[in-house]
Write an enzyme that holds these catalytic residues in place. Structure first.
Site, PDB file in Angstrom:
ATOM      1  N   LYS A   1      64.060  -9.928  60.392  1.00  0.00           N
ATOM      2  CA  LYS A   1      62.965  -9.804  59.448  1.00  0.00           C
ATOM      3  C   LYS A   1      62.657 -11.184  58.860  1.00  0.00           C
ATOM      4  O   LYS A   1      63.561 -11.924  58.478  1.00  0.00           O
ATOM      5  CB  LYS A   1      63.369  -8.825  58.340  1.00  0.00           C
ATOM      6  CG  LYS A   1      62.234  -8.292  57.508  1.00  0.00           C
ATOM      7  CD  LYS A   1      62.738  -7.195  56.579  1.00  0.00           C
ATOM      8  CE  LYS A   1      61.617  -6.619  55.742  1.00  0.00           C
ATOM      9  NZ  LYS A   1      62.106  -5.560  54.837  1.00  0.00           N
TER      10      LYS A   1
ATOM     11  N   GLU B   1      64.611  11.112  50.938  1.00  0.00           N
ATOM     12  CA  GLU B   1      64.301  11.704  49.632  1.00  0.00           C
ATOM     13  C   GLU B   1      64.817  13.133  49.501  1.00  0.00           C
ATOM     14  O   GLU B   1      65.265  13.538  48.423  1.00  0.00           O
ATOM     15  CB  GLU B   1      62.787  11.668  49.393  1.00  0.00           C
ATOM     16  CG  GLU B   1      62.201  10.279  49.237  1.00  0.00           C
ATOM     17  CD  GLU B   1      61.847   9.601  50.560  1.00  0.00           C
ATOM     18  OE1 GLU B   1      61.366   8.462  50.530  1.00  0.00           O
ATOM     19  OE2 GLU B   1      62.075  10.238  51.624  1.00  0.00           O
TER      20      GLU B   1
ATOM     21  N   ARG C   1      57.900  14.093  49.291  1.00  0.00           N
ATOM     22  CA  ARG C   1      58.590  14.428  50.535  1.00  0.00           C
ATOM     23  C   ARG C   1      59.767  15.371  50.302  1.00  0.00           C
ATOM     24  O   ARG C   1      60.307  15.941  51.243  1.00  0.00           O
ATOM     25  CB  ARG C   1      59.078  13.150  51.219  1.00  0.00           C
ATOM     26  CG  ARG C   1      57.997  12.103  51.399  1.00  0.00           C
ATOM     27  CD  ARG C   1      58.470  10.918  52.190  1.00  0.00           C
ATOM     28  NE  ARG C   1      58.422  11.200  53.624  1.00  0.00           N
ATOM     29  CZ  ARG C   1      58.776  10.336  54.566  1.00  0.00           C
ATOM     30  NH1 ARG C   1      59.236   9.149  54.232  1.00  0.00           N
ATOM     31  NH2 ARG C   1      58.710  10.660  55.825  1.00  0.00           N
TER      32      ARG C   1
END
Length: 637
Positions: free
Chosen positions: A283, A369, A397
């Site tokens: 990244k 979640e 969610r």
């Protein structure tokens, strides 16, 4: 702007397909520079896109996009993809009002077959596309690029489990940029990956399976399992093999000499069933300030390209997120039963600060979640006081878990809902539009909304002491309004609001962060001779029925104001007024809320203007209810 002679020749992926690998490397180098320069102008997600530059170039070089479907999960890594799919001329409008969206968007380009802005969805969507392709007698590749962070979401494994039992061809690329599941990346591994991805090997493997099926069942199963495990020991892909995927990798996701041949093999191979290609990337790759940053340049404001220094204005007040974090730390200092949970957003929710103060009582569960909510519920059954800090858009969610695992059992889980209301450049997918509606409809739930940062301090303290039912408090993104923070928080009386300003003609009953706009509207109405009461409801549930009765009895117009969708606070107020008979006597009530559409991305202020929730909109609503309008209503001298 950087010089980009090779990238200048690429107006669409068609222009990549005739290039050599040497030329592709030049394109990738210039694409990385263009991405950095563009994000320095607009701000946005940088690190993830830099990590997939070579992968983006290789995919569009090898596959026939957009006929072949390419899905990016989460979608914030798609900036390089947008640049080489005909949107380069608009890339410096990304996340700006009227500009390109910060994630993939179906209506923006044929190269965006699925709008991914929440994570872990790509494999499910891709499988749907693959099945649809087969049922309609067509032939195309479906490629899902999913980051290893998104692989922490259970939905990805549900999809893989389903895909592994089905014949449609599906290509999943695991972009491993945080942890190396199998870290052996190099020339030998690239050779093995190329061999394993070849049609010859797959054909030989199929022959082996057919031979194994002729053996007695126990021996045949053992032979096939031995083959899978032997490859798993070499490549590290046993987990994915168990889910029914043919695993290839890991390979260096920044090495086009390795990437392109493997992708070509995968594209040419027509063996049925899903394939998982494991690529290891970094990244922030290729831009030192991003590579050296703690989050590797995940999400940035505008910045200086040379130094990487972000251009931030001086804050006038602490952010709501930081006020929440400091308040929760102080509560936990006093109460050892307080614990905090988040779903892969420790810095976004402020729980990174909590983790430093109380490392044994902070839990980051990953992008999960649903698990986070039920995990918190389990803690509550044993007497802990869990605070689940989750953005409004992500809490959606886990709604089933909120209903069944928390609300029905009346467990005192406390939900700290960050990013309530409209959030700006991340747009409608990240807006906190629906939590008032979806929480206030649940029996026994306490739902609060902070009008300012001082109120947030009190609400954290109040939630910590609610031990007989679930509770939630919501607060906006960004800076507070600048009010002094209380040295000592106080317990709010449950279901009781407050009068902020007294008046006689118009009443504005505000819930949450629009209180300052309500006060501004009251000032303007006062100049027009209309004395205005402003009240802060504090609670969407339970309602302050005494306050609502008073406002209804003593004013000609009652306006409810909220940063939420239809069915929320205003609907609850009107339900109470209707059943109590107040609407029978001529009360003029006007609910003000988010419109019944998704509000396009922009600045938060611009989005609220678009939504019709500014002070001037409140004034117009009051005047309209009284039979006047802003152009003709008299002003007091």
């Amino acid at each position: 702007m950087p010089e980009t002679p090779h990238l200048d020749r690429v107006s669409s992926p068609d222009d990549l397909r005739s290039l050599s690998i040497k030329e592709l490397k030049k394109v990738a180098e210039e694409l990385r520079a263009e991405t950095v320069d563009a994000v320095s102008v607009t701000g946005g997600h940088l690190g993830a896109g830099l990590g997939v530059v070579e992968l983006t170039v290789a995919l569009h070089h090898v596959f026939d996009t957009p006929r072949d479907r390419l899905i990016w999960d989460v979608g914030h890594q798609s900036y390089p993809h947008k640049i080489i799919t005909g949107r380069r001329d608009k890339i410096r409008t990304i996340r700006q009002p009227g500009g390109l969206y910060g994630f993939t968007k179906r209506t923006e380009s044929a190269y965006d077959p699925f709008g991914a802005a929440h994570s872990s969805t790509s494999i499910s969507a891709g499988l749907g596309m693959a099945v649809a392709t087969g049922l309609q007698g067509e032939s195309r590749n479906v490629i899902c690029v999913i980051g290893d962070g998104a692989m922490s979401g259970g939905m990805a494994y549900e999809a893989m489990n389903n895909a592994g039992s089905m014949p449609p061809r599906l290509i999943v690329i695991l972009n491993d940029n945080e942890m190396s599941i199998a870290p052996a990346v190099g020339a030998l591994n690239a050779y093995l990956s190329r061999l394993l991805s070849s049609h010859q090997f797959r054909s030989l493997r199929e022959l082996g399976k057919q031979w194994a099926r002729r053996l007695p069942k126990a021996m045949g199963d053992a032979a096939m399992r031995a083959e899978e495990y032997s490859r798993g020991m070499v490549t590290g892909g046993t987990l994915f093999e168990e889910l029914g995927f043919f695993y290839i990798g890991p390979i260096d996701g920044h090495n086009l000499d390795h990437l392109v041949p493997v992708l070509r093999n995968v594209r040419k191979d027509e063996t049925p069933g899903p394939v998982l290609l494991h690529v290891v990337t970094s990244k922030g790759k290729g831009y030192e300030p991003a590579e050296s940053a703690p989050d590797r340049g995940h999400a940035l404001g505008k910045f200086d390209v040379v130094t990487g220094e972000q251009k931030k204005g001086k804050a006038k007040a602490p952010s709501y997120t930081s006020v929440f974090a400091q308040s929760l730390i102080k509560e936990a200092d006093r109460d050892e039963k307080i614990v905090a949970l988040t779903a892969a957003m420790p810095s976004g929710t402020g729980l990174d600060k909590f983790a430093k103060a109380h490392p044994d009582r902070c839990f980051d569960v990953g992008i999960a979640e649903q698990h986070c909510v039920t995990f918190a519920a389990g803690m509550a059954t044993e007497g802990l006081r869990p605070f689940a800090a989750i953005y409004s858009t992500f809490l959606q969610r886990a709604y089933d878990q909120i209903v069944h695992d928390v609300a029905i059992q009346k467990l005192p889980v406390r939900f700290a809902i960050d990013r309530a209301g409209l959030v700006g450049a991340d747009g409608p997918t990240h807006a906190g539009s629906f939590d008032i509606t979806y929480l206030a409809t649940l029996p026994g739930f306490v739902v609060m909304a902070a009008a300012d940062e001082a109120e947030l301090v009190h609400m954290v303290h109040t939630a910590a002491r609610i031990d007989d039912c679930p509770s939630a408090f919501r607060y906006p993104r960004g800076e507070g309004v600048g009010v002094p923070l209380p040295e000592t928080p106080r317990m709010l009386e449950i279901g009781k609001g407050r009068i902020v300003r007294e008046g006689t003609a118009v009443a504005i009953l505000s819930l949450g962060g629009r209180l300052q706009e309500a006060l501004g509207a009251a000032d303007e109405l006062q100049t027009r001779g209309l004395s205005t009461t402003v009240a802060d409801a504090r609670f969407a549930k339970p309602l302050d029925e005494d306050l609502i009765r008073r406002l209804a009895r003593e004013h000609e117009v009652l306006i409810t104001l909220e940063e939420g969708s239809i069915g929320g606070f205003g609907a609850h107020v009107m339900q109470f007024l209707a059943t109590a008979g107040f609407l029978d006597a001529g009360l003029k009530i006007r609910p003000m809320l988010l419109p019944d559409r998704f509000v396009a991305h922009g600045t938060p202020a611009g989005m609220y203007e678009d939504a019709g929730l500014t002070a001037s909109n409140i004034v117009d609503t009051a005047l309209s209810a009284l039979g006047s309008n802003s152009a003709t209503a008299p002003r007091r001298a």
